[in-house]
Design an enzyme around this catalytic site. Structure first.
Site, PDB file in Angstrom:
ATOM      1  N   HIS A  84       0.971  -1.016   0.001  1.00  0.00           N
ATOM      2  CA  HIS A  84       0.091  -0.177  -0.347  1.00  0.00           C
ATOM      3  C   HIS A  84       0.810   1.065  -0.118  1.00  0.00           C
ATOM      4  O   HIS A  84       2.019   1.127   0.544  1.00  0.00           O
ATOM      5  CB  HIS A  84      -0.800  -0.024   1.260  1.00  0.00           C
ATOM      6  CG  HIS A  84      -1.643  -0.985   1.744  1.00  0.00           C
ATOM      7  ND1 HIS A  84      -1.308  -2.249   2.208  1.00  0.00           N
ATOM      8  CD2 HIS A  84      -2.849  -1.095   1.228  1.00  0.00           C
ATOM      9  CE1 HIS A  84      -2.475  -2.901   2.483  1.00  0.00           C
ATOM     10  NE2 HIS A  84      -3.425  -2.463   1.812  1.00  0.00           N
ATOM     11  N   ASP A 106       2.174   1.816   3.224  1.00  0.00           N
ATOM     12  CA  ASP A 106       3.336   0.824   3.825  1.00  0.00           C
ATOM     13  C   ASP A 106       4.864   1.254   3.780  1.00  0.00           C
ATOM     14  O   ASP A 106       5.625   0.984   4.640  1.00  0.00           O
ATOM     15  CB  ASP A 106       3.175  -0.456   3.236  1.00  0.00           C
ATOM     16  CG  ASP A 106       1.890  -1.290   3.307  1.00  0.00           C
ATOM     17  OD1 ASP A 106       1.075  -0.636   4.487  1.00  0.00           O
ATOM     18  OD2 ASP A 106       1.549  -2.152   2.416  1.00  0.00           O
ATOM     19  N   MET A 145       2.294  -5.715  -7.365  1.00  0.00           N
ATOM     20  CA  MET A 145       1.006  -5.359  -7.292  1.00  0.00           C
ATOM     21  C   MET A 145       1.121  -4.085  -6.272  1.00  0.00           C
ATOM     22  O   MET A 145       1.860  -4.208  -5.352  1.00  0.00           O
ATOM     23  CB  MET A 145       0.259  -6.182  -6.627  1.00  0.00           C
ATOM     24  CG  MET A 145      -1.299  -5.940  -6.309  1.00  0.00           C
ATOM     25  SD  MET A 145      -1.278  -5.347  -4.555  1.00  0.00           S
ATOM     26  CE  MET A 145      -2.082  -6.884  -3.959  1.00  0.00           C
ATOM     27  N   GLU A 195     -11.200  -6.740  -4.694  1.00  0.00           N
ATOM     28  CA  GLU A 195     -11.135  -7.780  -3.845  1.00  0.00           C
ATOM     29  C   GLU A 195     -12.144  -7.813  -3.166  1.00  0.00           C
ATOM     30  O   GLU A 195     -12.455  -7.089  -1.904  1.00  0.00           O
ATOM     31  CB  GLU A 195      -9.880  -7.788  -3.108  1.00  0.00           C
ATOM     32  CG  GLU A 195      -9.417  -8.636  -1.911  1.00  0.00           C
ATOM     33  CD  GLU A 195      -8.201  -8.347  -1.219  1.00  0.00           C
ATOM     34  OE1 GLU A 195      -7.376  -7.674  -1.639  1.00  0.00           O
ATOM     35  OE2 GLU A 195      -8.128  -9.124  -0.236  1.00  0.00           O
ATOM     36  N   LYS A 218     -14.595  -8.881   0.214  1.00  0.00           N
ATOM     37  CA  LYS A 218     -14.812  -9.486   1.446  1.00  0.00           C
ATOM     38  C   LYS A 218     -16.219  -9.269   2.168  1.00  0.00           C
ATOM     39  O   LYS A 218     -16.533  -8.210   1.765  1.00  0.00           O
ATOM     40  CB  LYS A 218     -13.729  -8.745   2.405  1.00  0.00           C
ATOM     41  CG  LYS A 218     -13.342  -9.312   3.876  1.00  0.00           C
ATOM     42  CD  LYS A 218     -12.313  -8.661   4.478  1.00  0.00           C
ATOM     43  CE  LYS A 218     -11.822  -9.278   5.786  1.00  0.00           C
ATOM     44  NZ  LYS A 218     -10.770  -8.571   6.831  1.00  0.00           N
ATOM     45  N   GLU A 278      -9.630 -13.819  -2.077  1.00  0.00           N
ATOM     46  CA  GLU A 278      -8.851 -14.298  -1.024  1.00  0.00           C
ATOM     47  C   GLU A 278      -9.398 -15.634  -0.050  1.00  0.00           C
ATOM     48  O   GLU A 278     -10.505 -15.164   0.142  1.00  0.00           O
ATOM     49  CB  GLU A 278      -8.661 -12.962  -0.295  1.00  0.00           C
ATOM     50  CG  GLU A 278      -7.775 -13.516   0.978  1.00  0.00           C
ATOM     51  CD  GLU A 278      -7.255 -12.100   1.943  1.00  0.00           C
ATOM     52  OE1 GLU A 278      -6.911 -10.975   1.655  1.00  0.00           O
ATOM     53  OE2 GLU A 278      -7.204 -12.216   3.222  1.00  0.00           O
ATOM     54  N   HIS A 287     -11.294 -14.612   3.079  1.00  0.00           N
ATOM     55  CA  HIS A 287     -12.366 -13.736   2.943  1.00  0.00           C
ATOM     56  C   HIS A 287     -13.752 -14.781   2.808  1.00  0.00           C
ATOM     57  O   HIS A 287     -14.780 -14.374   3.252  1.00  0.00           O
ATOM     58  CB  HIS A 287     -12.502 -12.751   1.744  1.00  0.00           C
ATOM     59  CG  HIS A 287     -11.412 -11.725   2.320  1.00  0.00           C
ATOM     60  ND1 HIS A 287     -10.900 -10.644   1.381  1.00  0.00           N
ATOM     61  CD2 HIS A 287     -10.531 -11.767   3.373  1.00  0.00           C
ATOM     62  CE1 HIS A 287     -10.007 -10.134   2.037  1.00  0.00           C
ATOM     63  NE2 HIS A 287      -9.683 -10.572   3.230  1.00  0.00           N
ATOM     64  N   ASP A 302      -5.272 -13.879  -3.525  1.00  0.00           N
ATOM     65  CA  ASP A 302      -4.461 -13.751  -2.271  1.00  0.00           C
ATOM     66  C   ASP A 302      -4.728 -15.187  -1.386  1.00  0.00           C
ATOM     67  O   ASP A 302      -6.013 -15.577  -1.243  1.00  0.00           O
ATOM     68  CB  ASP A 302      -5.346 -12.821  -1.380  1.00  0.00           C
ATOM     69  CG  ASP A 302      -4.810 -11.108  -1.979  1.00  0.00           C
ATOM     70  OD1 ASP A 302      -4.050 -11.188  -2.673  1.00  0.00           O
ATOM     71  OD2 ASP A 302      -5.191 -10.406  -1.261  1.00  0.00           O
ATOM     72  N   ASP A 327     -11.025 -12.061  11.310  1.00  0.00           N
ATOM     73  CA  ASP A 327      -9.992 -12.082  10.130  1.00  0.00           C
ATOM     74  C   ASP A 327      -8.817 -12.553  10.662  1.00  0.00           C
ATOM     75  O   ASP A 327      -8.095 -11.900  11.444  1.00  0.00           O
ATOM     76  CB  ASP A 327     -10.099 -10.956   9.633  1.00  0.00           C
ATOM     77  CG  ASP A 327      -9.206 -10.746   8.310  1.00  0.00           C
ATOM     78  OD1 ASP A 327      -8.555 -12.093   7.875  1.00  0.00           O
ATOM     79  OD2 ASP A 327      -9.074  -9.807   7.618  1.00  0.00           O
ATOM     80  N   ASP A 369      -6.111 -14.171   8.943  1.00  0.00           N
ATOM     81  CA  ASP A 369      -4.974 -14.439   8.152  1.00  0.00           C
ATOM     82  C   ASP A 369      -3.983 -15.206   8.498  1.00  0.00           C
ATOM     83  O   ASP A 369      -2.763 -14.988   8.565  1.00  0.00           O
ATOM     84  CB  ASP A 369      -4.307 -12.918   8.062  1.00  0.00           C
ATOM     85  CG  ASP A 369      -5.065 -11.815   7.432  1.00  0.00           C
ATOM     86  OD1 ASP A 369      -5.941 -12.365   6.358  1.00  0.00           O
ATOM     87  OD2 ASP A 369      -5.059 -10.587   7.661  1.00  0.00           O
ATOM     88  N   ASP A 415      -1.238 -13.356   1.637  1.00  0.00           N
ATOM     89  CA  ASP A 415      -1.653 -12.224   2.310  1.00  0.00           C
ATOM     90  C   ASP A 415      -2.070 -12.566   3.785  1.00  0.00           C
ATOM     91  O   ASP A 415      -3.378 -12.625   4.060  1.00  0.00           O
ATOM     92  CB  ASP A 415      -3.212 -11.574   1.584  1.00  0.00           C
ATOM     93  CG  ASP A 415      -3.583 -10.140   2.150  1.00  0.00           C
ATOM     94  OD1 ASP A 415      -2.767  -9.632   2.969  1.00  0.00           O
ATOM     95  OD2 ASP A 415      -4.482  -9.693   1.711  1.00  0.00           O
TER      96      ASP A 415
HETATM   97  C1  GLT Z   1      -5.752  -6.046   4.398  1.00  0.00           C
HETATM   98  C2  GLT Z   1      -6.722  -7.023   3.949  1.00  0.00           C
HETATM   99  C3  GLT Z   1      -6.352  -7.743   2.855  1.00  0.00           C
HETATM  100  C4  GLT Z   1      -6.323  -6.839   1.687  1.00  0.00           C
HETATM  101  C5  GLT Z   1      -4.948  -5.743   1.771  1.00  0.00           C
HETATM  102  C6  GLT Z   1      -5.080  -4.808   0.606  1.00  0.00           C
HETATM  103  S1  GLT Z   1      -5.174  -4.952   3.104  1.00  0.00           S
HETATM  104  O1  GLT Z   1      -4.896  -6.722   5.132  1.00  0.00           O
HETATM  105  O2  GLT Z   1      -7.239  -7.896   5.265  1.00  0.00           O
HETATM  106  O3  GLT Z   1      -7.274  -8.896   2.474  1.00  0.00           O
HETATM  107  O4  GLT Z   1      -5.680  -7.716   0.523  1.00  0.00           O
HETATM  108  O5  GLT Z   1      -5.498  -3.715   0.800  1.00  0.00           O
HETATM  109 MN    MN Z   2      -6.287  -9.557   0.609  1.00  0.00          MN
HETATM  110 MN    MN Z   3      -7.739 -10.100   3.999  1.00  0.00          MN
END
Ligand code: GLT
Ligand code: MN
Ligand code: MN
Length: 388
Positions: free
Chosen positions: A55, A58, A89, A182, A184, A218, A221, A246, A256, A258, A288
């Site tokens: 980003h 970042d 990206m 993307e 979510k 993702e 998500h 992702d 979430d 991750d 991600d």
């Molecule tokens: C954030 C989010 C991710 C996105 C990122 C891109 S930031 O961590 O949970 O899924 O891909 O903005």
């Molecule tokens: Mn993501």
């Molecule tokens: Mn995410």
């Protein structure tokens, strides 16, 4: 085992924000010290990654001076150059600053929407300068907790106008960005607009330049919402829109998380990798995710290595699946072919319709056939567990 050691040819990427996560959560302070962007570049290159994504903020703090920006960008570029890492990206942080608390492109405040456009154009400039050709839109704040504001339809129109504006900006600058949307379902908003890959696909068709846009699905998500991620990805592939992916992991119904790729839903991860490999997906495979908050820096690199190693092991398992004669025999037995009926069913014609209408089917036989899925699935489990 060296055979599962990644190389840049595997096209694995991480975000500055992923391995750079300092372990903050809504209930607790950071558990790790920040790592500088050049150091992250060096470590990822040593581990065999292809690239690092980011980003705008970042790398460059939101309130950085022009001189500070230039210094940070030039140090980062030097590190990329020294270590041979790419930036495939880029994306915009449109969720951390309080200005975006009620949305960016979908804010009810026209000033916020305009500021979101400005911030994104500047971030697209930065991404282009770093060599990125994919630009991601994750609308973390594009949603609501309460719908009393009455902006559901307006939000869709504002989001569409913003993406059309930015696609034209990209073209006017001579940038060759492919944009990825993307989805979510929730978090950080109570409900996020465009919650699934399918809703993104439907929306892309309404844009001025739909060919420039794809989906960035993702794993976590879809899994949060109890959906099957491999099914979602198949639909995106079928639409010709899988420009980026992702990868991470997640327990269903949780916050979430991750998690490290393959940490939780190993079977879905296997079928996902098989799908990507069988269809020769050629985009970036972006992890991600971040190390558990419990971990120190050594845990961060163990996490990063683990994501790539698990992908490569599942890729090997997919190859074995395709080469396994017993599995292939069970797959053939599962499918019943009938060339005459397939020819009649493929495309409508008055003759085909008439032939199908007058055909007699043995419905009872159709309903009693055992397709052998228990056997096939157990063979898959044996394979994944290393027993074949
Ligand atoms: C954030 C989010 C991710 C996105 C990122 C891109 S930031 O961590 O949970 O899924 O891909 O903005
Ligand atoms: Mn993501
Ligand atoms: Mn995410």
């Amino acid at each position: 085992m060296t055979e599962f050691t990644p190389t840049p040819a595997d096209q694995f990427t991480f975000g500055l924000w992923t391995v750079g996560s300092i372990g903050r959560d809504p209930f607790g302070e950071p558990t790790r010290k920040p790592l500088s962007a050049p150091y992250i570049v060096q470590r990822l290159a040593e581990l065999g990654a292809y690239g690092v994504n980011l980003h705008d903020n970042d790398l460059v703090p939101i309130d950085a001076s022009a001189a500070e920006r230039d210094r940070l960008v030039s140090d980062f570029k030097a590190a990329l150059n020294d270590h041979g890492l790419k930036v495939p990206m880029a994306t915009t942080n449109l969720f951390t600053d309080p200005a975006f608390k009620d949305g960016a492109f979908t804010s009810a405040d026209a000033r916020v929407r305009a500021y979101a456009l400005q911030k994104t154009m500047l971030s697209m400039d930065l991404g282009h300068e770093l060599g990125a050709d994919v630009y991601d839109f994750w609308g973390g704040r594009e949603g609501t907790e309460v719908d009393a504001g009455g902006k559901l339809l307006d939000s869709l129109a504002w989001f569409r106008d913003s993406l059309n504006f930015l696609a034209d900006y990209s073209e006017s600058q001579g940038y060759n960005y492919k944009f990825v949307l993307e989805p979510k379902p929730n978090e950080p908003r109570g409900d996020i607009f465009f919650p699934t890959a399918g809703s993104m696909l439907g929306f892309i068709a309404t844009l001025d330049k739909p060919d420039r846009f794809g989906v960035n699905p993702e794993f976590a998500h879809d899994t949060m919402a109890g959906l099957n991620f491999a099914h979602a990805v198949a639909q995106v592939i079928d639409a010709g829109k899988l420009f980026h992916i992702d990868l991470n992991d997640q327990k269903m119904g949780r916050f979430d998380q991750d998690l490290r790729f393959g940490a939780e839903n190993i079977k879905t991860a296997f079928f996902l990798v098989k799908l990507l490999e069988d269809t020769h997906y050629s985009g970036m495979k972006h992890f991600d995710a971040h190390a558990l908050r419990t971990e120190d820096e050594a845990g961060v690199w163990a996490f990063a290595k683990g994501c790539m190693r698990t992908y490569l092991m599942l890729k090997e398992k997919a190859r074995q699946f395709n080469d396994d004669s017993e599995i292939q025999a069970a797959l053939s037995a599962y499918r019943v072919e009938d060339s005459e009926l397939e020819a009649l069913s493929k495309k409508f014609s008055p003759e085909n319709a008439q032939a199908l209408k007058s055909r007699t089917f043995d419905r009872s036989a159709l309903g009693t056939r055992g397709p052998g899925l228990e056997h096939l699935d157990q063979l898959t489990i044996d394979l994944i567990l290393g027993m074949r």
